[in-house]
Design a protein around this motif. Structure first.
Motif, PDB file in Angstrom:
ATOM      1  N   PRO A 101      24.590 -15.398 -30.184  1.00 54.45           N
ATOM      2  CA  PRO A 101      24.065 -15.584 -31.541  1.00 54.45           C
ATOM      3  C   PRO A 101      22.611 -15.136 -31.662  1.00 54.45           C
ATOM      4  O   PRO A 101      22.175 -14.652 -32.699  1.00 54.45           O
ATOM      5  N   ILE A 102      21.869 -15.349 -30.597  1.00 54.08           N
ATOM      6  CA  ILE A 102      20.496 -14.862 -30.477  1.00 54.08           C
ATOM      7  C   ILE A 102      20.378 -14.207 -29.113  1.00 54.08           C
ATOM      8  O   ILE A 102      20.708 -14.823 -28.101  1.00 54.08           O
ATOM      9  N   GLN A 103      19.919 -12.973 -29.073  1.00 55.63           N
ATOM     10  CA  GLN A 103      19.703 -12.338 -27.776  1.00 55.63           C
ATOM     11  C   GLN A 103      18.434 -12.930 -27.163  1.00 55.63           C
ATOM     12  O   GLN A 103      17.318 -12.549 -27.519  1.00 55.63           O
ATOM     13  N   GLY A 104      18.619 -13.889 -26.250  1.00 51.74           N
ATOM     14  CA  GLY A 104      17.479 -14.579 -25.659  1.00 51.74           C
ATOM     15  C   GLY A 104      16.686 -13.712 -24.708  1.00 51.74           C
ATOM     16  O   GLY A 104      15.502 -13.427 -24.932  1.00 51.74           O
ATOM     17  N   GLU A 105      17.341 -13.253 -23.631  1.00 55.04           N
ATOM     18  CA  GLU A 105      16.667 -12.405 -22.649  1.00 55.04           C
ATOM     19  C   GLU A 105      16.311 -11.049 -23.248  1.00 55.04           C
ATOM     20  O   GLU A 105      15.427 -10.353 -22.745  1.00 55.04           O
ATOM     21  N   GLY A 106      16.979 -10.672 -24.309  1.00 52.67           N
ATOM     22  CA  GLY A 106      16.716  -9.378 -24.940  1.00 52.67           C
ATOM     23  C   GLY A 106      15.520  -9.387 -25.871  1.00 52.67           C
ATOM     24  O   GLY A 106      15.221  -8.368 -26.503  1.00 52.67           O
ATOM     25  N   GLY A 107      14.843 -10.546 -26.018  1.00 50.10           N
ATOM     26  CA  GLY A 107      13.644 -10.594 -26.846  1.00 50.10           C
ATOM     27  C   GLY A 107      13.692 -11.608 -27.963  1.00 50.10           C
ATOM     28  O   GLY A 107      12.830 -11.611 -28.835  1.00 50.10           O
ATOM     29  N   VAL A 108      14.686 -12.476 -27.970  1.00 48.22           N
ATOM     30  CA  VAL A 108      14.890 -13.483 -29.018  1.00 48.22           C
ATOM     31  C   VAL A 108      15.112 -12.790 -30.363  1.00 48.22           C
ATOM     32  O   VAL A 108      14.304 -12.878 -31.292  1.00 48.22           O
ATOM     33  N   HIS A 109      16.237 -12.091 -30.433  1.00 49.65           N
ATOM     34  CA  HIS A 109      16.629 -11.386 -31.651  1.00 49.65           C
ATOM     35  C   HIS A 109      17.905 -12.016 -32.202  1.00 49.65           C
ATOM     36  O   HIS A 109      18.988 -11.846 -31.633  1.00 49.65           O
ATOM     37  N   PRO A 110      17.811 -12.770 -33.312  1.00 45.69           N
ATOM     38  CA  PRO A 110      19.012 -13.389 -33.877  1.00 45.69           C
ATOM     39  C   PRO A 110      19.941 -12.348 -34.488  1.00 45.69           C
ATOM     40  O   PRO A 110      19.506 -11.309 -35.007  1.00 45.69           O
ATOM     41  N   ALA A 111      21.230 -12.652 -34.433  1.00 50.25           N
ATOM     42  CA  ALA A 111      22.188 -11.879 -35.211  1.00 50.25           C
ATOM     43  C   ALA A 111      21.971 -12.172 -36.686  1.00 50.25           C
ATOM     44  O   ALA A 111      21.374 -13.188 -37.056  1.00 50.25           O
TER      45      ALA A 111
END
Length: 281
Positions: free
Chosen positions: A74-84
């Motif tokens: 739902p949120i790319q945590g390790e990817g930079g905290v990018h929510p869907a």
């Protein structure tokens, strides 16, 4: 494994997103959409493909008859905290329904209250077929779990899957106690309220150009010229644990019971450290 067993022979593919993180064992590593992490472990298991994050057209183009499931955070945590976006998750659910695919949501970092809902997917009004969770489930006691709709879970027969310590009484008891407390304190409400206060204060800090995330999973994007890793190191020396989730962003994931005073102290320290770095930039 569940997606492959459910899909049957010839339907084994899993589509995930670039920037995602799903684990470090070989299968989960290839599901992770970060090619730099793959080096040193090749060849990785086949059957995984990756598409741009939040891009429904790219996802649709990647689906062919060999695909069994879509795996997303739902949120790319390790990817930079990018929510869907809600539109993206709604579109993914629609695509999975149309093509007969499983929608798998990885809630290991986002689940159990952190985002302001019990699970991150609840922000987007969709219902996945499979949900994975861990981390907060045992409050430090190692345990993970996988939910699946009854008809999906039913494809696993005795002997299909298991772990040496899976379901062991100590970890299961810890998870049960943790869930009872999370419900008692209303963990999602705590995260929503504290997250709103934290976001508001972060947005006032000189050197922070954007704040993103949900609840108490937030990232502060830093101004051009600031090195997130160096800032994180200085914050650690000052007693604040964060991580440089990208070269230009800091991730904040404080305890769900964090107080307003602790949030203010963290922001004060961040302001002081960033001011020092800006003076040298």
């Amino acid at each position: 494994k569940l997606a492959r067993k459910w899909g049957g022979h010839g339907r084994y593919g899993v589509v995930s997103a670039y920037g995602s993180f799903h684990g470090r064992t070989l299968g989960a590593l290839h599901a992770t959409g970060q090619p730099a992490k793959w080096e040193g472990f090749q060849p990785l298991p086949e059957g995984f493909r990756h598409v741009a994050w939040n891009d429904l057209a790219a996802l649709e183009a990647a689906i062919d008859p060999s695909v069994a499931a879509v795996l997303l955070e739902p949120i790319q945590g390790e990817g930079g905290v990018h929510p869907a976006t809600a539109e993206y998750f709604e579109g993914v659910r629609r695509l999975c329904d149309e093509r007969g695919l499983l929608m798998i949501v990885d809630e290991i970092q986002t689940g159990l209250g952190r985002t302001g809902e019990w699970f991150g997917f609840q922000h987007f009004g969709v219902e996945p077929d499979v949900v994975t969770m861990a981390k907060a489930l045992g409050n430090g006691m190692p345990i993970g779990a996988c939910w699946a709709k009854r008809d999906v879970a039913a494809v696993f027969q005795p002997g299909d899957h298991g772990t040496t310590y899976g379901g062991q009484p100590l970890a299961a008891s810890a998870a049960r106690a943790t869930l009872e407390i999370l419900e008692r304190v209303n963990a999602p409400q705590l995260a929503e309220r504290a997250g709103a206060e934290f976001r508001h204060l972060l947005e006032t800090v000189e050197g922070v150009v954007q704040v993103r995330g949900l609840g108490l999973l937030l990232a502060a994007e830093l101004a051009v010229g600031l090195d997130a890793k160096a800032v994180a190191a200085d914050l650690l020396r000052g007693g604040l644990i964060v991580n440089a989730v990208s070269p230009t962003a800091l991730r904040f994931a404080p305890p769900l019971i964090v107080s307003e005073t602790e949030i203010a102290q963290a922001v004060d320290l961040l302001s002081a450290v960033l001011a020092d770095h800006l003076s040298k930039a």
